[in-house]
Design an enzyme around this catalytic site. Structure first.
Site, PDB file in Angstrom:
ATOM      1  N   ARG A 147     -12.466  -4.733 -21.685  1.00 34.08           N
ATOM      2  CA  ARG A 147     -12.034  -5.970 -21.928  1.00 34.08           C
ATOM      3  C   ARG A 147     -12.676  -6.978 -21.116  1.00 34.08           C
ATOM      4  NH1 ARG A 147      -5.783  -6.994 -21.363  1.00 34.08           N
ATOM      5  NH2 ARG A 147      -6.495  -7.111 -19.301  1.00 34.08           N
ATOM      6  N   ARG A 200      -9.053  -2.505 -17.888  1.00 37.07           N
ATOM      7  CA  ARG A 200      -8.946  -4.143 -17.445  1.00 37.07           C
ATOM      8  C   ARG A 200      -9.796  -4.417 -16.462  1.00 37.07           C
ATOM      9  NH1 ARG A 200      -3.107  -2.031 -18.322  1.00 37.07           N
ATOM     10  NH2 ARG A 200      -2.219  -3.846 -19.515  1.00 37.07           N
ATOM     11  N   CYS A 214      -2.788  -1.102 -27.180  1.00 41.13           N
ATOM     12  CA  CYS A 214      -2.998  -0.626 -25.498  1.00 41.13           C
ATOM     13  C   CYS A 214      -2.034  -1.476 -24.772  1.00 41.13           C
ATOM     14  CB  CYS A 214      -4.360  -1.249 -25.174  1.00 41.13           C
ATOM     15  SG  CYS A 214      -4.422  -2.954 -25.455  1.00 41.13           S
ATOM     16  N   GLU A 218      -2.729 -10.106 -29.634  1.00 40.77           N
ATOM     17  CA  GLU A 218      -1.714 -10.283 -28.653  1.00 40.77           C
ATOM     18  C   GLU A 218      -0.997 -11.779 -28.961  1.00 40.77           C
ATOM     19  OE1 GLU A 218      -2.962  -9.518 -24.678  1.00 40.77           O
ATOM     20  OE2 GLU A 218      -5.041 -10.300 -25.200  1.00 40.77           O
ATOM     21  N   ASN A 258       2.359  -6.326 -25.029  1.00 41.00           N
ATOM     22  CA  ASN A 258       3.111  -6.967 -24.109  1.00 41.00           C
ATOM     23  C   ASN A 258       3.219  -8.418 -24.268  1.00 41.00           C
ATOM     24  OD1 ASN A 258       2.602  -4.420 -22.828  1.00 41.00           O
ATOM     25  ND2 ASN A 258       1.244  -4.895 -21.489  1.00 41.00           N
ATOM     26  N   ASP A 259       1.809  -8.945 -24.404  1.00 42.93           N
ATOM     27  CA  ASP A 259       1.716 -10.247 -24.715  1.00 42.93           C
ATOM     28  C   ASP A 259       2.030 -10.613 -26.142  1.00 42.93           C
ATOM     29  OD1 ASP A 259       1.023 -11.871 -22.417  1.00 42.93           O
ATOM     30  OD2 ASP A 259      -0.911 -10.945 -22.615  1.00 42.93           O
ATOM     31  N   ARG A 301       7.189 -12.849 -20.574  1.00 39.03           N
ATOM     32  CA  ARG A 301       7.318 -11.146 -20.572  1.00 39.03           C
ATOM     33  C   ARG A 301       7.828 -10.767 -18.837  1.00 39.03           C
ATOM     34  NH1 ARG A 301       0.836  -9.783 -20.599  1.00 39.03           N
ATOM     35  NH2 ARG A 301       1.283  -7.994 -19.291  1.00 39.03           N
ATOM     36  N   HIS A 326       0.852  -1.260   0.190  1.00 38.45           N
ATOM     37  CA  HIS A 326      -0.135  -0.116   0.007  1.00 38.45           C
ATOM     38  C   HIS A 326       0.721   1.249  -0.074  1.00 38.45           C
ATOM     39  CE1 HIS A 326      -4.214  -1.346   1.226  1.00 38.45           C
ATOM     40  NE2 HIS A 326      -4.023  -1.433   0.051  1.00 38.45           N
TER      41      HIS A 326
HETATM   42  C1  PEP Z   1      -0.814  -6.533 -23.451  1.00 40.72           C
HETATM   43  O1  PEP Z   1      -0.828  -7.959 -23.281  1.00 40.72           O
HETATM   44  O2  PEP Z   1      -0.302  -5.713 -24.128  1.00 40.72           O
HETATM   45  C2  PEP Z   1      -2.029  -6.061 -22.723  1.00 40.72           C
HETATM   46  C3  PEP Z   1      -2.570  -4.786 -22.906  1.00 40.72           C
HETATM   47  O3  PEP Z   1      -2.516  -6.926 -21.787  1.00 40.72           O
HETATM   48  P1  PEP Z   1      -2.305  -7.185 -20.348  1.00 40.72           P
HETATM   49  O4  PEP Z   1      -0.840  -6.458 -20.163  1.00 40.72           O
HETATM   50  O5  PEP Z   1      -3.398  -6.839 -19.418  1.00 40.72           O
HETATM   51  O6  PEP Z   1      -1.985  -8.701 -20.493  1.00 40.72           O
HETATM   52 MG    MG Z   2      -2.328  -9.314 -22.491  1.00 43.75          MG
END
Ligand code: PEP
Ligand code: MG
Length: 859
Positions: free
Chosen positions: A618, A581, A782, A711, A734-735, A745, A474
């Site tokens: 999402r 999210r 995103c 992704e 990211n994915d 990742r 926190h």
């Molecule tokens: C991503 O994978 O880029 C994404 C936005 O989803 P998350 O990071 O929530 O897996």
């Molecule tokens: Mg993702």
């Protein structure tokens, strides 16, 4: 090796199966550079002493220790492989250096589940580091039981006195700045000791006032070095000069650790400062360090003075007055604590800060906690004693929960200690800590509680470092909401830094520079001032839409997790939400939220945006790295390739239907978009859309746009086919990076390689945009790349038209868009698509940014 002088039996420190050292996936053990012994594939989670002796070394991450027996045999125990990178998370040391231990005594408790998930291997090594003490090793095989079975029998040798003359001159090497991110832990120390052993001379490593024999692995580890420490090598003997040269050069090169693993400060000024800082290193009490590392808890840069923060001690008397008197005292203290927290809440603007304190107030009314305290009072104990035993018991129950999925609950244990301590202070007549800070304070503490931070004068607090804690803590959340840098998980050494010392805190990198030179300080201060000017300039343009210089409009929207972040996004200039999210509704609770609860949350967010803005919700994206406590996913060999995202929803269609209904109910309030995560197959998309269509029909066809995240590579490669069936794509870089490069990742060693700027990932983005274009559909990004200024020109050039970014990045990304021309971005994108490596792409994008306005070139 000399003649035998007896035997030493080494017992099993863990239960499990014995394997030979050469099968350990780490060359320093497999090639016996560390020493000789055995490895255990463990089934138990408490490491027991395999021999009697003294703890002569305990790594600060608690994953490795050495016991030296009465005969001088050094038995090194190393839990797992690459576990140093966990920085102590998952390990609890039960002993200290200098403790005498008996066979079977518990040494370290570890979280098997967490270590197994986060380290390369759980194989635990039992090796004798000073093999010259042993004339014969007889390893056992098969299954062993902790504390009961023998794993190794040693025949000990007589060590012969060195005949070497030490009359030669002493040779002292140049200072070397240690590049190893975790200091000289077992692996680099073993490589270094093996190198030193090639020479006849006596070789020492010097760190401040400490010295260690460079041929002894245990002595090297015992130095407790950290990244950025400055070491000297000195040697005396026939080959001293050569020894100093070779050992210094090996030290400077990281002793076999990959250069990529070194944490490099993002800020160029600090990058160039590191050697300067290091060259002025001096001893601070027990600490010698110029750069101390920890885990970034809140980003930012600060120059300030060290303030050491200590909790006051509270004395608790066990025996109380009458039961009624003690109950009355407890009631009064609880009520007073409630009032104090109310007063603190009124000083906060931000909802996340108020929520944390609301959690504290709820804890004051927790029936279990109160019942336990009342029970103890009824045994004639004092209210303070009863309350203390109740809250500590509750906190420990949470803190001892095992497994990575319980990390948040373990953090809540700290909240109980915090609010418990407040009430205890009131009962014992000790005021809760309200520190008076000097100007420009950078606070060092073992731990800080939200109450500690809440009460201070925030105009004076520039940042803090704690020994405990992590990013879910926190107080880390509070630091982020105050916009001050913070580092958690630091070495105990920070608690010995001299108060008043001027330091540089780099929250982005998790680095604390303890000895910055005047020149560095002025550079850093200038940098902070420039950043502040730039931020102010960006903020002034944050609410206006963003277009390129040649008129291409770009939507800059926000990635959010809840209503509060949505409101912040709007205040920071977001044109909508590009990624809600929705996991936030499902996390950290005992059961799934029902339709009404979900609908209320989506409606509140939709209302905060209003009918002119877009909202992309999402659907639930759990599995893989995102567990849900009340929805146990059966263990999977490859969770990232198992039930994740849309696959979970299609496996639990009722959960998906409930969520879709709740989202649809909020649709009339906003420009609603529904997006499915982790779609890999057209069939998955069709199934999800069919369920959505049924729910839409039942609710009178509320209008929504339907999209999917791109992704995984199959979605990008088949973008044209997918584009026929959706209204939009949103690329989750990211994915997409993880699955394109087949690199986890979250893997600390792969962090630098798993780079979204790799041409393969850019090609995936190009394919997605091309597929969408064929059917007139729009593409957003995103993933984290959208928030990186350096990525913006190439994303625009590839055809992306919406950037969904973290709230603090909105203004900067808009400013960046305004400095670009679409035509130049398109040419740049085609150019980088031809490149072979991420480094080439990054270099080109950096030079492109240099050619723009000074504003855009600041990366
Ligand atoms: C991503 O994978 O880029 C994404 C936005 O989803 P998350 O990071 O929530 O897996
Ligand atoms: Mg993702």
């Amino acid at each position: 090796m000399g003649a035998s002088r007896g035997q030493l039996v080494i017992m099993a420190p863990l239960s499990g199966v014995l394997v030979s050292l050469d099968s350990v996936p780490d060359p320093v053990f497999a090639q016996k550079l560390v020493g000789d012994g055995v490895s255990i594939d463990p089934t138990s989670d408490v490491l027991l002493a395999p021999v009697a002796g003294t703890i002569t070394q305990l790594h600060k991450s608690h994953h490795a220790l050495t016991i030296t027996t009465a005969q001088g045999v050094e038995v090194l125990l190393h839990i797992g492989v690459d576990t140093v990178t966990l920085k102590g998370e998952g390990f609890t040391a039960l002993v200290h250096v200098g403790d005498a231990v008996t066979v079977g005594q518990a040494l370290v408790r570890f979280d098997m589940d967490f270590v197994a998930r986060n380290a390369r291997s759980l194989l635990t090594q039992v090796v004798v580091a000073n093999v010259d003490k042993v004339s014969r090793f007889v390893p056992a095989t098969g299954l062993v039981e902790a504390g009961q079975s023998v794993v190794l029998t040693l025949e000990l040798a007589d060590t012969e006195p060195s005949l070497e003359s030490v009359s030669q001159d002493l040779v002292l090497g140049d200072p070397v700045v240690l590049p190893n991110p975790a200091g000289l832990h077992a692996r680099p120390a073993a490589v270094l000791a093996a190198q030193a052993k090639q020479f006849q001379s006596d070789i020492r490593l010097v760190l401040g006032t400490q010295e260690a024999n460079a041929k002894s692995l245990v002595a090297i580890m015992g130095l407790g070095t950290a990244h950025g420490d400055v070491l000297h090598v000195k040697a005396q003997g026939v080959d001293a000069a050569e020894a100093v040269r070779c050992v210094s050069s090996m030290l400077a090169q990281g002793c076999g650790e990959e250069a990529g693993a070194v944490p490099t400060p993002l800020m160029p000024v600090l990058e160039s400062a590191a050697p300067m800082l290091a060259s002025t290193v001096k001893t601070l009490g027990a600490v010698t360090a110029s750069v101390l590392t920890g885990v970034s808890a809140s980003p930012g840069l600060a120059v300030g003075q060290i303030v050491q923060w200590r909790a006051p001690s509270v004395e608790v008397v066990e025996q109380g007055g009458t039961v009624d008197q003690e109950l009355a005292k407890l009631d009064a203290a609880l009520a007073q604590a409630h009032e104090q927290i109310d007063a603190l809440k009124s000083t906060f603007k931000d909802a996340s800060q108020v929520n944390i304190l609301a959690v504290h107030q709820a804890l004051l009314e927790d029936p279990d906690l109160l019942e336990q305290a009342i029970q103890v009072i009824s045994k004639q104990k004092s209210a303070a004693f009863a309350w203390q035993s109740a809250f500590i018991n509750h906190a420990e129950r949470l803190e001892n929960l095992q497994g990575s999925s319980n990390a948040l609950l373990r953090e809540r244990g700290k909240d109980i200690r915090d609010v418990g301590g407040r009430v205890l202070g009131l009962l014992a007549g000790v005021e809760h800590r309200q520190a008076t800070l000097p100007e420009q304070a950078i606070v060092m503490a073992e731990d800080l509680s939200p109450s500690d931070i809440a009460g201070v004068d925030r105009s004076k607090l520039l940042g803090f470092c704690t020994v405990s804690g992590g990013a879910t803590n926190h107080v880390a959340i509070l630091a982020r909401s105050f916009g001050i840098p913070a580092i958690c998980g630091m070495d105990q050494a920070v608690l010995s830094l001299v108060p008043g010392t001027t330091v540089v805190l780099d929250g982005d990198q998790g680095l604390l520079y303890t000895q910055p030179s005047a020149q560095v300080l002025s550079q850093v201060r200038q940098r902070i001032a420039e950043q502040a000017d730039l931020r102010a300039q960006e903020k002034r343009g944050a609410q206006a839409p963003a277009s390129t210089t040649d008129g291409q409009a770009m939507d800059v929207v926000a990635n959010v997790r809840n209503l509060q972040e949505t409101q912040e996004g709007v205040a920071h200039g977001a044109q909508g939400v590009g990624l809600l999210r929705s996991e936030f509704l499902f996390d950290d609770r005992a059961s799934a939220p029902d339709e009404n609860e979900q609908a209320a949350a989506y409606m509140a967010i939709a209302q905060a945006l209003g009918p002119q803005r877009s909202l992309v919700v999402r659907t639930l994206d759990v599995g893989g790295d995102k567990p849900l406590s009340y929805w146990p996913i059966p263990p999977e060999a490859n969770p990232f390739l198992g039930l994740r995202g849309i696959r979970v929803s299609l496996d639990q269609p009722e959960m998906l239907r409930t969520q879709l209904r709740a989202i649809l109910r909020a649709a009339p309030l906003v420009q609603m978009h529904i997006m499915f995560p982790m779609v890999a197959l057209v069939e998955e998309l069709r199934q999800a859309k069919a369920i959505l269509a049924e729910e839409q029909k039942a609710l009178g066809q509320p209008r929504v746009q339907v999209g999917m995240m791109v992704e995984v590579p199959s979605a990008a490669v088949m973008a044209e086919q997918f584009a026929r069936e959706v209204d939009f794509f949103s690329i989750g870089t990211n994915d997409l990076t993880q699955y394109t490069l087949a690199m986890d990742r979250g893997h600390p060693k792969l962090a630098k390689l798993a780079d979204g700027f790799h041409p393969s990932v850019l090609k995936m983005i190009a394919l997605t945009c091309a597929g969408a274009r064929q059917h007139g559909k729009w593409v957003g990004v995103c993933g984290g790349m959208a928030s990186e200024r350096m990525a913006v020109p190439v994303l625009i050039g590839l055809g992306v038209r919406e950037l969904s970014v973290s709230v603090p990045a909105i203004a900067a990304i808009k400013a960046c868009v305004r400095s670009l021309s679409l035509t130049a971005c398109q040419a740049l994108a085609q150019e980088v698509l031809q490149m072979s490596t991420s480094a080439e792409v990054r270099a080109r994008l950096a030079s492109f940014a240099e050619g723009l306005s000074p504003h855009a070139s600041l990366r």
